[in-house]
Design a protein around this motif. Structure first.
Motif, PDB file in Angstrom:
ATOM      1  N   LYS A 248       0.856  -1.185   0.000  1.00 62.16           N
ATOM      2  CA  LYS A 248       0.000   0.000   0.000  1.00 62.16           C
ATOM      3  C   LYS A 248       0.886   1.227   0.000  1.00 62.16           C
ATOM      4  CE  LYS A 248      -2.521  -1.326   3.656  1.00 62.16           C
ATOM      5  NZ  LYS A 248      -3.593  -1.311   4.682  1.00 62.16           N
ATOM      6  N   GLU A 249       0.520   2.168  -0.852  1.00 63.22           N
ATOM      7  CA  GLU A 249       1.213   3.466  -0.884  1.00 63.22           C
ATOM      8  C   GLU A 249       0.159   4.559  -0.858  1.00 63.22           C
ATOM      9  OE1 GLU A 249       3.724   3.633  -4.299  1.00 63.22           O
ATOM     10  OE2 GLU A 249       5.022   1.965  -3.646  1.00 63.22           O
ATOM     11  N   GLY A 250      -0.268   4.942   0.334  1.00 63.68           N
ATOM     12  CA  GLY A 250      -1.320   5.947   0.449  1.00 63.68           C
ATOM     13  C   GLY A 250      -2.627   5.433  -0.120  1.00 63.68           C
ATOM     14  N   SER A 251      -3.086   6.056  -1.193  1.00 67.45           N
ATOM     15  CA  SER A 251      -4.348   5.650  -1.815  1.00 67.45           C
ATOM     16  C   SER A 251      -4.144   4.632  -2.939  1.00 67.45           C
ATOM     17  CB  SER A 251      -5.074   6.881  -2.368  1.00 67.45           C
ATOM     18  OG  SER A 251      -4.272   7.537  -3.320  1.00 67.45           O
ATOM     19  N   ASP A 268     -10.072   5.673  -2.898  1.00 73.60           N
ATOM     20  CA  ASP A 268     -10.103   6.414  -1.645  1.00 73.60           C
ATOM     21  C   ASP A 268      -9.158   5.782  -0.633  1.00 73.60           C
ATOM     22  OD1 ASP A 268     -12.047   8.097  -2.665  1.00 73.60           O
ATOM     23  OD2 ASP A 268     -13.696   6.846  -1.939  1.00 73.60           O
ATOM     24  N   LYS A 269      -8.369   6.606   0.041  1.00 75.17           N
ATOM     25  CA  LYS A 269      -7.383   6.089   0.999  1.00 75.17           C
ATOM     26  C   LYS A 269      -8.061   5.305   2.124  1.00 75.17           C
ATOM     27  CE  LYS A 269      -3.359   7.476   3.743  1.00 75.17           C
ATOM     28  NZ  LYS A 269      -3.738   6.720   4.942  1.00 75.17           N
ATOM     29  N   GLU A 270      -9.226   5.766   2.577  1.00 81.62           N
ATOM     30  CA  GLU A 270      -9.931   5.073   3.648  1.00 81.62           C
ATOM     31  C   GLU A 270     -10.300   3.654   3.232  1.00 81.62           C
ATOM     32  OE1 GLU A 270     -13.277   7.254   5.054  1.00 81.62           O
ATOM     33  OE2 GLU A 270     -12.105   9.007   5.657  1.00 81.62           O
ATOM     34  N   GLU A 343      -6.070 -10.089 -37.284  1.00 88.48           N
ATOM     35  CA  GLU A 343      -6.432 -11.245 -36.473  1.00 88.48           C
ATOM     36  C   GLU A 343      -5.392 -12.355 -36.544  1.00 88.48           C
ATOM     37  OE1 GLU A 343     -10.476 -12.489 -36.915  1.00 88.48           O
ATOM     38  OE2 GLU A 343     -11.223 -10.429 -37.055  1.00 88.48           O
ATOM     39  N   ASP A 344      -4.483 -12.296 -37.525  1.00 86.53           N
ATOM     40  CA  ASP A 344      -3.400 -13.287 -37.591  1.00 86.53           C
ATOM     41  C   ASP A 344      -2.341 -13.020 -36.526  1.00 86.53           C
ATOM     42  OD1 ASP A 344      -4.603 -14.536 -39.739  1.00 86.53           O
ATOM     43  OD2 ASP A 344      -3.600 -13.233 -41.201  1.00 86.53           O
ATOM     44  N   ILE A 345      -2.254 -11.770 -36.051  1.00 87.53           N
ATOM     45  CA  ILE A 345      -1.337 -11.414 -34.963  1.00 87.53           C
ATOM     46  C   ILE A 345      -2.214 -11.250 -33.723  1.00 87.53           C
ATOM     47  CG2 ILE A 345       0.450  -9.812 -34.182  1.00 87.53           C
ATOM     48  CD1 ILE A 345       0.745  -8.926 -37.092  1.00 87.53           C
ATOM     49  N   ASP A 346      -2.407 -12.351 -32.996  1.00 88.78           N
ATOM     50  CA  ASP A 346      -3.461 -12.319 -31.978  1.00 88.78           C
ATOM     51  C   ASP A 346      -2.974 -11.922 -30.594  1.00 88.78           C
ATOM     52  OD1 ASP A 346      -3.815 -15.937 -31.446  1.00 88.78           O
ATOM     53  OD2 ASP A 346      -2.058 -14.623 -31.416  1.00 88.78           O
ATOM     54  N   ASP A 347      -1.672 -11.704 -30.379  1.00 85.41           N
ATOM     55  CA  ASP A 347      -1.200 -11.237 -29.076  1.00 85.41           C
ATOM     56  C   ASP A 347      -1.461  -9.741 -28.930  1.00 85.41           C
ATOM     57  OD1 ASP A 347      -0.380 -13.696 -28.278  1.00 85.41           O
ATOM     58  OD2 ASP A 347       1.742 -13.392 -28.710  1.00 85.41           O
ATOM     59  N   LEU A 348      -2.126  -9.392 -27.819  1.00 84.70           N
ATOM     60  CA  LEU A 348      -2.481  -7.995 -27.578  1.00 84.70           C
ATOM     61  C   LEU A 348      -2.178  -7.623 -26.143  1.00 84.70           C
ATOM     62  CD1 LEU A 348      -6.015  -7.711 -29.239  1.00 84.70           C
ATOM     63  CD2 LEU A 348      -3.902  -6.688 -30.088  1.00 84.70           C
ATOM     64  N   TYR A 349      -2.088  -6.314 -25.903  1.00 85.09           N
ATOM     65  CA  TYR A 349      -1.977  -5.802 -24.550  1.00 85.09           C
ATOM     66  C   TYR A 349      -3.211  -4.944 -24.264  1.00 85.09           C
ATOM     67  CZ  TYR A 349       2.869  -7.354 -24.406  1.00 85.09           C
ATOM     68  OH  TYR A 349       4.005  -8.118 -24.425  1.00 85.09           O
ATOM     69  N   VAL A 350      -3.808  -5.185 -23.102  1.00 82.99           N
ATOM     70  CA  VAL A 350      -4.917  -4.373 -22.619  1.00 82.99           C
ATOM     71  C   VAL A 350      -4.342  -3.425 -21.575  1.00 82.99           C
ATOM     72  CG1 VAL A 350      -7.143  -4.397 -21.444  1.00 82.99           C
ATOM     73  CG2 VAL A 350      -6.519  -6.283 -22.965  1.00 82.99           C
ATOM     74  N   TYR A 351      -4.662  -2.123 -21.669  1.00 86.19           N
ATOM     75  CA  TYR A 351      -4.083  -1.178 -20.709  1.00 86.19           C
ATOM     76  C   TYR A 351      -5.089  -0.115 -20.290  1.00 86.19           C
ATOM     77  CZ  TYR A 351      -3.402   2.131 -24.602  1.00 86.19           C
ATOM     78  OH  TYR A 351      -3.591   2.992 -25.662  1.00 86.19           O
ATOM     79  N   TRP A 352      -4.835   0.461 -19.084  1.00 85.94           N
ATOM     80  CA  TRP A 352      -5.681   1.516 -18.559  1.00 85.94           C
ATOM     81  C   TRP A 352      -4.930   2.291 -17.490  1.00 85.94           C
ATOM     82  CZ3 TRP A 352      -6.054  -3.571 -17.216  1.00 85.94           C
ATOM     83  CH2 TRP A 352      -6.030  -3.891 -15.856  1.00 85.94           C
ATOM     84  N   ASP A 353      -5.373   3.505 -17.207  1.00 85.32           N
ATOM     85  CA  ASP A 353      -4.766   4.320 -16.161  1.00 85.32           C
ATOM     86  C   ASP A 353      -5.123   3.745 -14.787  1.00 85.32           C
ATOM     87  OD1 ASP A 353      -3.704   6.072 -18.001  1.00 85.32           O
ATOM     88  OD2 ASP A 353      -5.430   7.443 -17.923  1.00 85.32           O
ATOM     89  N   GLN A 354      -4.176   3.822 -13.853  1.00 88.72           N
ATOM     90  CA  GLN A 354      -4.386   3.202 -12.544  1.00 88.72           C
ATOM     91  C   GLN A 354      -5.539   3.829 -11.758  1.00 88.72           C
ATOM     92  OE1 GLN A 354      -0.523   3.514 -10.726  1.00 88.72           O
ATOM     93  NE2 GLN A 354      -0.737   5.692 -10.239  1.00 88.72           N
ATOM     94  N   GLN A 355      -5.855   5.093 -12.019  1.00 86.75           N
ATOM     95  CA  GLN A 355      -6.963   5.734 -11.301  1.00 86.75           C
ATOM     96  C   GLN A 355      -8.324   5.364 -11.882  1.00 86.75           C
ATOM     97  OE1 GLN A 355      -4.609   7.400 -12.969  1.00 86.75           O
ATOM     98  NE2 GLN A 355      -5.467   9.096 -14.169  1.00 86.75           N
ATOM     99  N   ASP A 356      -8.340   4.602 -12.993  1.00 88.95           N
ATOM    100  CA  ASP A 356      -9.602   4.215 -13.604  1.00 88.95           C
ATOM    101  C   ASP A 356     -10.155   2.917 -13.045  1.00 88.95           C
ATOM    102  OD1 ASP A 356      -9.818   6.431 -15.221  1.00 88.95           O
ATOM    103  OD2 ASP A 356      -8.767   5.521 -16.904  1.00 88.95           O
ATOM    104  N   GLY A 357      -9.438   2.276 -12.120  1.00 88.79           N
ATOM    105  CA  GLY A 357      -9.979   1.106 -11.422  1.00 88.79           C
ATOM    106  C   GLY A 357     -10.642   1.545 -10.128  1.00 88.79           C
ATOM    107  N   VAL A 358     -11.588   0.777  -9.650  1.00 88.37           N
ATOM    108  CA  VAL A 358     -12.253   1.113  -8.382  1.00 88.37           C
ATOM    109  C   VAL A 358     -12.357  -0.157  -7.539  1.00 88.37           C
ATOM    110  CG1 VAL A 358     -14.528   0.843  -9.474  1.00 88.37           C
ATOM    111  CG2 VAL A 358     -14.328   2.056  -7.309  1.00 88.37           C
ATOM    112  N   VAL A 359     -11.922  -0.054  -6.274  1.00 90.47           N
ATOM    113  CA  VAL A 359     -11.999  -1.197  -5.345  1.00 90.47           C
ATOM    114  C   VAL A 359     -13.443  -1.375  -4.913  1.00 90.47           C
ATOM    115  CG1 VAL A 359     -11.280  -2.079  -3.093  1.00 90.47           C
ATOM    116  CG2 VAL A 359      -9.632  -0.873  -4.542  1.00 90.47           C
ATOM    117  N   ILE A 360     -13.912  -2.629  -4.947  1.00 87.59           N
ATOM    118  CA  ILE A 360     -15.297  -2.921  -4.566  1.00 87.59           C
ATOM    119  C   ILE A 360     -15.294  -4.035  -3.520  1.00 87.59           C
ATOM    120  CG2 ILE A 360     -16.348  -2.172  -6.720  1.00 87.59           C
ATOM    121  CD1 ILE A 360     -16.278  -4.985  -7.729  1.00 87.59           C
ATOM    122  N   ILE A 361     -16.446  -4.206  -2.854  1.00 88.90           N
ATOM    123  CA  ILE A 361     -16.570  -5.229  -1.804  1.00 88.90           C
ATOM    124  C   ILE A 361     -17.611  -6.251  -2.204  1.00 88.90           C
ATOM    125  CG2 ILE A 361     -15.842  -3.702   0.057  1.00 88.90           C
ATOM    126  CD1 ILE A 361     -18.783  -3.284   0.748  1.00 88.90           C
TER     127      ILE A 361
END
Length: 361
Positions: A248-251, A268-270, A343-361
């Protein structure tokens, strides 16, 4: 802001089953609140208790500060609009709308003025002499709304009123209803299972599941920052990941997902503080927040996978990528911005900014 409706620890049981399980909520004066959830979640039962058609097993319902829990429907200053319109087929439109006013024994001049204004508000002036059988579905729904608002209730309850309309008319009526609510300033409580409808019309949304309110908030909060897995999955599309908290590094939660790849989630840090090192972290990322690339992208959360399929949906393309752990990830991109995948080159990378994820319960 003052509350017009307050639910205080409401329970409704049928035999040994709870349809509504200890819910509490405040609906503000002049607010458009939507009760949203799947069939059987308790939203219609909640609406019927507010209307007086059902009595709560326990708890209190306050209307403008007064406890109305045991009062009959006609003793409450609320009106209800149903999906099936419930118009009187043998009465013309004028008499359908005027019915409640006549019960109150208003004089003819006042009834005429109120009915004329109600028809104007729903944009059906001149329809007074028609009968319900002569109207389209959309027109019938407007008359049902006119009949409900003609009494100037403190609260208007709407139980999936647009469910019987075709898609184009339903979308048109969504905007008209919201405009009407703002014009009247009446508190609306609206029931639907349609997520897009709720997001379009509401000031706030209460998402219900198994008789409980899982989250209540403004539409963009419900969509962008869902608190639970159910809310994240029920509202729109989402990609849900699970991993274990490494650091953990802050938030920021540094998380190792199932295939060993490390993902950073900023929330959220909390919320982050509540998770212990080594515990499972569940987080969600909306498909429109993700992109695809042929190469690993620096300073982004990046997962390697294989191209599975692409689906054209009007203005967007849905790209489905299969990760090494067998999970499918969906990426939504505007059709004009979509990577031209070979489609013959099927290896891909999926990417997103780290603030675009949200922790859920």
């Amino acid at each position: 802001m003052e509350s017009m409706v307050e639910l205080v620890d409401i329970v409704k049981s049928f035999k040994d089953q709870s349809a509504v399980d200890h819910i509490s909520a405040k609906v503000r004066k002049g607010e458009f609140l939507t009760l949203l959830g799947p069939s059987g979640c308790g939203k219609t039962t909640t609406l019927r208790m507010i209307a007086g058609f059902e009595e709560p097993t326990s708890g209190e319902i306050l209307l403008d500060g007064v406890d109305v829990s045991s009062k009959s429907p006609h003793e409450r200053d609320v009106n209800t609009v149903f999906q099936n319109y419930a118009l009187f087929p043998h009465m013309n439109i004028f008499n359908n709308i005027a019915f409640g006013l006549k019960i109150k024994k208003m004089n003819k001049k006042e009834i005429q003025e109120k009915v004329t204004r109600a028809l104007s508000l729903v944009q059906l002036e001149g329809y007074e002499d028609r009968f319900p059988s002569q109207l389209s579905g959309g027109q019938k729904q407007r008359i049902a709304i006119a009949r409900a608002i003609v009494n100037s209730p403190k609260v208007l309850l709407l139980d999936e009123p647009l469910g019987a309309l075709d898609l184009k008319l339903r979308k048109q009526m969504q905007f008209e209803l919201k405009h009407l609510q703002r014009k009247l300033g009446i508190t609306f409580i609206y029931v639907t299972h349609d997520q897009e409808e709720a997001l379009t019309m509401s000031d706030r949304i209460a998402v219900m599941n198994k008789g409980r309110i899982e989250q209540i908030g403004v539409p963009d909060e419900i969509y962008e920052r869902p608190r639970t897995k159910f809310v994240a999955d029920f509202i729109g599309e989402t990609n849900i990941f699970e991993g274990r908290l490494k650091e953990k590094e802050g938030s920021k939660a540094i998380t190792e997902i199932e295939d060993g790849q490390v993902i950073n989630v900023v929330d959220d840090k909390e919320k982050i503080d509540e998770i212990k090192i080594g515990e499972v972290v569940v987080f969600a990322v909306r498909p429109e927040r993700m992109k695809v690339s042929y190469e690993k992208v620096a300073n982004r959360n990046t997962l390697k996978g294989k191209f599975k399929e692409r689906i054209f949906v009007g203005s967007i393309n849905k790209t489905v990528v299969l990760l090494s752990n067998g999970r499918e990830v969906v990426i939504n991109e505007p059709a004009v911005d979509t990577l031209g995948i070979n489609e013959d080159i099927d290896d891909l990378y999926v990417y997103w900014d780290q603030q675009d994820g949200v922790v859920i319960i």
